[in-house]
Design an enzyme around this catalytic site. Structure first.
Site, PDB file in Angstrom:
ATOM      1  N   ARG A 245       0.831  -1.203   0.000  1.00 43.25           N
ATOM      2  CA  ARG A 245       0.000   0.000   0.000  1.00 43.25           C
ATOM      3  C   ARG A 245       0.865   1.253   0.000  1.00 43.25           C
ATOM      4  O   ARG A 245       0.467   2.283  -0.555  1.00 43.25           O
ATOM      5  CB  ARG A 245      -0.961  -0.035   1.184  1.00 43.25           C
ATOM      6  CG  ARG A 245      -2.068  -1.009   0.917  1.00 43.25           C
ATOM      7  CD  ARG A 245      -2.997  -1.239   2.060  1.00 43.25           C
ATOM      8  NE  ARG A 245      -4.044  -2.161   1.649  1.00 43.25           N
ATOM      9  CZ  ARG A 245      -4.811  -2.840   2.469  1.00 43.25           C
ATOM     10  NH1 ARG A 245      -4.651  -2.725   3.775  1.00 43.25           N
ATOM     11  NH2 ARG A 245      -5.744  -3.647   2.011  1.00 43.25           N
ATOM     12  N   GLN A 340      -8.422  22.014 -13.880  1.00 45.36           N
ATOM     13  CA  GLN A 340      -9.063  23.324 -13.683  1.00 45.36           C
ATOM     14  C   GLN A 340      -8.041  24.452 -13.837  1.00 45.36           C
ATOM     15  O   GLN A 340      -8.329  25.491 -14.431  1.00 45.36           O
ATOM     16  CB  GLN A 340      -9.704  23.358 -12.280  1.00 45.36           C
ATOM     17  CG  GLN A 340     -10.593  24.549 -12.023  1.00 45.36           C
ATOM     18  CD  GLN A 340     -11.912  24.461 -12.783  1.00 45.36           C
ATOM     19  OE1 GLN A 340     -12.257  23.428 -13.341  1.00 45.36           O
ATOM     20  NE2 GLN A 340     -12.635  25.565 -12.827  1.00 45.36           N
ATOM     21  N   GLY A 344      -9.426  25.490 -20.291  1.00 43.95           N
ATOM     22  CA  GLY A 344      -9.784  24.708 -21.481  1.00 43.95           C
ATOM     23  C   GLY A 344      -8.632  23.833 -21.948  1.00 43.95           C
ATOM     24  O   GLY A 344      -8.844  22.708 -22.410  1.00 43.95           O
ATOM     25  N   GLU A 367      -5.393  -2.237  -5.015  1.00 39.56           N
ATOM     26  CA  GLU A 367      -4.705  -2.506  -3.731  1.00 39.56           C
ATOM     27  C   GLU A 367      -5.567  -2.080  -2.538  1.00 39.56           C
ATOM     28  O   GLU A 367      -5.035  -1.630  -1.519  1.00 39.56           O
ATOM     29  CB  GLU A 367      -3.357  -1.781  -3.677  1.00 39.56           C
ATOM     30  CG  GLU A 367      -2.108  -2.600  -3.868  1.00 39.56           C
ATOM     31  CD  GLU A 367      -2.114  -4.015  -3.342  1.00 39.56           C
ATOM     32  OE1 GLU A 367      -2.558  -4.907  -4.094  1.00 39.56           O
ATOM     33  OE2 GLU A 367      -1.697  -4.257  -2.207  1.00 39.56           O
TER      34      GLU A 367
HETATM   35  C1  LIG Z   1      -6.750  -1.289 -13.690  1.00 37.26           C
HETATM   36  C2  LIG Z   1      -6.870  -2.289 -12.590  1.00 37.26           C
HETATM   37  C3  LIG Z   1      -5.776  -3.070 -12.237  1.00 37.26           C
HETATM   38  C4  LIG Z   1      -5.893  -4.037 -11.237  1.00 37.26           C
HETATM   39  N1  LIG Z   1      -4.825  -4.868 -10.964  1.00 37.26           N
HETATM   40  C5  LIG Z   1      -5.017  -5.928 -10.136  1.00 37.26           C
HETATM   41  C6  LIG Z   1      -4.002  -6.925  -9.990  1.00 37.26           C
HETATM   42  O1  LIG Z   1      -2.910  -6.826 -10.578  1.00 37.26           O
HETATM   43  N2  LIG Z   1      -4.256  -7.985  -9.208  1.00 37.26           N
HETATM   44  C7  LIG Z   1      -5.438  -8.129  -8.539  1.00 37.26           C
HETATM   45  O2  LIG Z   1      -5.605  -9.132  -7.852  1.00 37.26           O
HETATM   46  N3  LIG Z   1      -6.420  -7.196  -8.640  1.00 37.26           N
HETATM   47  C8  LIG Z   1      -6.233  -6.114  -9.429  1.00 37.26           C
HETATM   48  N4  LIG Z   1      -7.231  -5.179  -9.573  1.00 37.26           N
HETATM   49  C9  LIG Z   1      -8.485  -5.345  -8.834  1.00 37.26           C
HETATM   50  C10 LIG Z   1      -8.682  -4.308  -7.739  1.00 37.26           C
HETATM   51  O3  LIG Z   1      -7.829  -4.575  -6.666  1.00 37.26           O
HETATM   52  C11 LIG Z   1     -10.171  -4.346  -7.369  1.00 37.26           C
HETATM   53  O4  LIG Z   1     -10.871  -3.766  -8.452  1.00 37.26           O
HETATM   54  C12 LIG Z   1     -10.468  -3.619  -6.085  1.00 37.26           C
HETATM   55  O5  LIG Z   1      -9.947  -4.319  -4.985  1.00 37.26           O
HETATM   56  C13 LIG Z   1     -11.971  -3.422  -5.865  1.00 37.26           C
HETATM   57  O6  LIG Z   1     -12.684  -4.593  -6.074  1.00 37.26           O
HETATM   58  P1  LIG Z   1     -13.963  -4.581  -7.044  1.00 37.26           P
HETATM   59  O7  LIG Z   1     -13.544  -3.983  -8.315  1.00 37.26           O
HETATM   60  O8  LIG Z   1     -14.530  -5.943  -7.068  1.00 37.26           O
HETATM   61  O9  LIG Z   1     -14.975  -3.587  -6.356  1.00 37.26           O
HETATM   62  P2  LIG Z   1     -15.974  -3.911  -5.160  1.00 37.26           P
HETATM   63  O10 LIG Z   1     -15.262  -4.617  -4.068  1.00 37.26           O
HETATM   64  O11 LIG Z   1     -17.213  -4.502  -5.685  1.00 37.26           O
HETATM   65  O12 LIG Z   1     -16.281  -2.432  -4.661  1.00 37.26           O
HETATM   66  C14 LIG Z   1     -17.156  -1.545  -5.355  1.00 37.26           C
HETATM   67  C15 LIG Z   1     -17.351  -0.309  -4.480  1.00 37.26           C
HETATM   68  O13 LIG Z   1     -17.960  -0.692  -3.244  1.00 37.26           O
HETATM   69  C16 LIG Z   1     -17.174  -0.310  -2.142  1.00 37.26           C
HETATM   70  N5  LIG Z   1     -17.221  -1.381  -1.148  1.00 37.26           N
HETATM   71  C17 LIG Z   1     -16.794  -2.658  -1.288  1.00 37.26           C
HETATM   72  N6  LIG Z   1     -17.000  -3.345  -0.157  1.00 37.26           N
HETATM   73  C18 LIG Z   1     -17.562  -2.501   0.721  1.00 37.26           C
HETATM   74  C19 LIG Z   1     -18.017  -2.621   2.060  1.00 37.26           C
HETATM   75  N7  LIG Z   1     -17.906  -3.756   2.730  1.00 37.26           N
HETATM   76  N8  LIG Z   1     -18.556  -1.537   2.653  1.00 37.26           N
HETATM   77  C20 LIG Z   1     -18.664  -0.362   1.990  1.00 37.26           C
HETATM   78  N9  LIG Z   1     -18.261  -0.189   0.723  1.00 37.26           N
HETATM   79  C21 LIG Z   1     -17.708  -1.240   0.105  1.00 37.26           C
HETATM   80  C22 LIG Z   1     -15.767  -0.149  -2.708  1.00 37.26           C
HETATM   81  O14 LIG Z   1     -15.007   0.757  -1.934  1.00 37.26           O
HETATM   82  C23 LIG Z   1     -16.061   0.396  -4.095  1.00 37.26           C
HETATM   83  O15 LIG Z   1     -16.272   1.776  -4.022  1.00 37.26           O
HETATM   84  C24 LIG Z   1      -7.118  -4.182 -10.547  1.00 37.26           C
HETATM   85  C25 LIG Z   1      -8.202  -3.367 -10.874  1.00 37.26           C
HETATM   86  C26 LIG Z   1      -8.100  -2.450 -11.896  1.00 37.26           C
HETATM   87  C27 LIG Z   1      -9.314  -1.641 -12.251  1.00 37.26           C
END
Ligand SMILES: Cc1cc2nc3c(=O)[nH]c(=O)nc-3n(C[C@H](O)[C@H](O)[C@H](O)COP(=O)(O)OP(=O)(O)OC[C@H]3O[C@@H](n4cnc5c(N)ncnc54)[C@H](O)[C@@H]3O)c2cc1C
Length: 558
Positions: A245, A340, A344, A367
């Site tokens: 992190r 901002q 533009g 992460e």
């Molecule tokens: C470009 C990119 C690169 C990535 N690279 C990697 C990688 O190399 N390896 C890997 O393993 N993963 C990777 N990820 C995955 C990334 O770590 C996840 O997208 C992230 O952890 C969020 O999970 P999710 O997308 O399923 O969202 P969700 O967990 O479904 O969350 C959606 C929203 O709900 C909120 N939320 C979730 N749970 C709760 C809760 N209990 N209470 C309140 N709010 C909540 C979240 O904060 C978020 O705003 C990558 C993602 C992207 C987009």
């Protein structure tokens, strides 16, 4: 630990390489084509070229044995170049983390030496379509393959989503459920039954490859189970969160500064209403100065946490969460403000801040999202509050009051006010059982992060004044300027904790009409309001420092 001189040289080679091979036009063209420049990524990771990942591999496996502080410096520099490429290069580091913390000595030797010697690219495969923030919901399975009653291998089935380097890695660390629980496996590219999708069409970091993975009866030998014991996966993932992190925190910091470092010079040249924008207080004090304060407060927390991890204080997961939360939110806000600030022009591709803003957006998501960071921070510090019968943050405030006696200008007194107010808000939340409301719990996470960062920045300003900062610490600001930044940030943090705390405690029914005046007093609101004195002139001073006119103003005044 890498010698300071070696680190400096590596960072310089990185900058020189980027200047030559990745000028703005090239970055914009790659972004437009949505293309990961694999040859450049390989060049950066190749041991006989830039060899960035050598910095992170222990010396015994052919690397340079860099520590957390080194990783922070490299991640910030990489993010200043391009966050997509930074993600691609650092994914190897992330992907090899389960090996570093959980593998057997033989496994470490095999994989870490191959990364060092062959420039092997790794990917980290944790997230799944149904398991993002909640990794416990993972569905990928690894079933034992037995021979004569002995486990000789595993068959992996399932899907991974959003995997950085998913389509380009040579090897993958994959989290899968064994009969004894989640465990990490190494799967090499080309293994039968293992495929990846086309790259995702993303909002930002378009220079990184992100792809879904699919496993259909993928057989791996038993020695691909990291650590050789099933069920250790989540513990192994947890063990490096502080560290990983911090890496993403440094990404937020680097990208945020990359945007401001475009907005600041732009505003000296852009004439509106007869003068450069940089001379307009309403511009600098909204679009530049507060973002600098936030970024530098985050830097203080990153550096302090990195030093503590390097000193052997453990994985410091909560501190890593605070650093990530503050730096990535600050990086996003700084990039958004930079659009901002360029008006533009900022809204077009050509001026880069639009791309930086799209790129840095990912840092509050991957992460661990910002909301998950708030939850992590809040839950951990809530326990401290309970264990100390509400005294934890009052106790944290006292050393800052002592620091104020020694260094009256670093804002330690105001940071102490923030921490005292935090202790009172948490106590009211405890008495009224408000932590059962998730919104209150998560807001507490935010206030904790602000108050702890304020204390940390005050300590950093004092250490700088005493010439005692880490030898590799960033020295962009001198002691006087950092003290002004610290006071500016501490004022905001104290006000935030006290006023938002009051708002939400009251909003959740935690304080009655008759008790509200006493609660306001206990929060120290009058002192926090008094501490705002001098804020405007201090921001004038910070703007003068940023625009290199502080000395000129001082001469005129003299
Ligand atoms: C470009 C990119 C690169 C990535 N690279 C990697 C990688 O190399 N390896 C890997 O393993 N993963 C990777 N990820 C995955 C990334 O770590 C996840 O997208 C992230 O952890 C969020 O999970 P999710 O997308 O399923 O969202 P969700 O967990 O479904 O969350 C959606 C929203 O709900 C909120 N939320 C979730 N749970 C709760 C809760 N209990 N209470 C309140 N709010 C909540 C979240 O904060 C978020 O705003 C990558 C993602 C992207 C987009």
């Amino acid at each position: 630990m890498i010698a300071k001189k070696t680190l400096k040289l590596s960072l310089k080679s990185l900058r020189d390489f980027a200047k030559k091979r990745l000028p703005d036009e090239e970055l914009l063209a790659l972004d437009e084509r949505d293309e990961c420049p694999l040859e450049i990524v390989r060049h950066m990771c190749s041991p006989d070229q830039l060899g960035i990942q050598l910095l992170f591999i222990p010396e015994e496996f052919g690397g340079m044995g860099g520590g957390t502080f080194d990783v922070y410096c490299v991640c910030e520099e990489m993010a200043r170049i391009d966050l997509g490429i930074a993600t691609a290069v650092l994914a190897t580091f992330l992907g090899s983390d389960p090996i570093t913390v959980g593998a057997t000595p033989e496994q470490k030797k095999l994989w870490l030496s191959r990364i060092a010697n062959e420039g092997l690219l790794f990917a980290y495969g944790a997230t799944e379509p149904e398991a993002g923030s909640d990794l416990g919901a993972l569905r990928t399975t690894a079933d034992r393959v037995l021979q004569d009653g002995r486990v000789v291998g595993y068959k992996i089935n399932g899907n991974k989503k959003w995997i950085s380097n998913g389509g380009i890695a040579d090897a993958y660390t994959v989290l899968a459920n064994t009969p004894a629980g989640p465990s990490w496996f190494v799967v090499e590219k080309g293994t039968k039954g293992f495929t990846h999708d086309e790259p995702e069409d993303k909002h930002g970091i378009r220079l990184s490859n992100t792809a879904a993975l699919a496993f259909s009866d993928v057989y791996v030998d038993a020695d691909r189970l990291l650590g050789g014991v099933e069920g250790q996966g989540l513990t192994q993932a947890q063990a490096v969160f502080g560290y990983t992190r911090l890496m993403v925190a440094a990404f937020g910091l680097g990208a945020g500064w990359a945007a401001l470092d475009r907005a600041i010079p732009y505003s000296t040249k852009r004439i509106q209403a007869g003068a450069p924008l940089s001379e307009k207080q309403g511009y600098t004090h909204k679009l530049i100065v507060p973002h600098v304060a936030h970024l530098e407060a985050s830097r203080a927390f990153i550096e302090e946490t990195a030093e503590r991890i390097d000193a052997g204080e453990g994985s410091l997961n909560t501190e890593g969460a605070i650093a990530k939360y503050m730096a990535t939110e600050a990086g996003n806000a700084a990039a958004e403000a930079s659009i901002q600030a360029l008006g533009g022009y900022g809204y077009t591709h050509e001026y880069m801040v639009e791309k930086i803003s799209r790129d840095v957006r990912i840092t509050t998501i991957y992460e661990g999202t910002s909301e998950i960071m708030e939850m992590t921070i809040s839950r951990d510090r809530w326990q401290f509050h309970l264990k100390t019968r509400g005294q934890h943050y009052h106790e944290q405030a006292r050393p800052l009051e002592a620091l104020h006696a020694k260094h009256p200008n670093v804002g330690a007194d105001i940071a102490a006010l923030a921490l005292h107010a935090l202790a009172e808000v948490m106590e009211k939340a405890r008495v009224a059982h408000l932590a059962r409301h998730q919104h209150i719990l998560l807001r507490l996470g935010e206030w904790i992060a602000y108050a702890e960062c304020a204390g940390c920045l005050a300590r950093r300003a004092a250490r700088l004044a005493e010439g005692r900062l880490h030898e590799k610490a960033n020295l962009r600001f001198d002691a006087t300027a950092l003290a002004a930044l610290s006071r500016t940030f501490a004022r905001e943090a104290a006000l935030k904790v006290a006023e938002e705390g009051l708002r939400w405690i009251r909003g959740a029914g935690g304080v009655s009409d008759t008790d509200i005046a006493a609660f306001e007093t206990s929060l120290g609101l009058p002192a926090i309001h008094r501490a705002q004195a001098g804020l405007l002139s201090e921001m004038d001073y910070i703007a003068d420092v940023l625009y290199d006119r502080a000395a000129k103003r001082a001469a005129v005044a003299a």
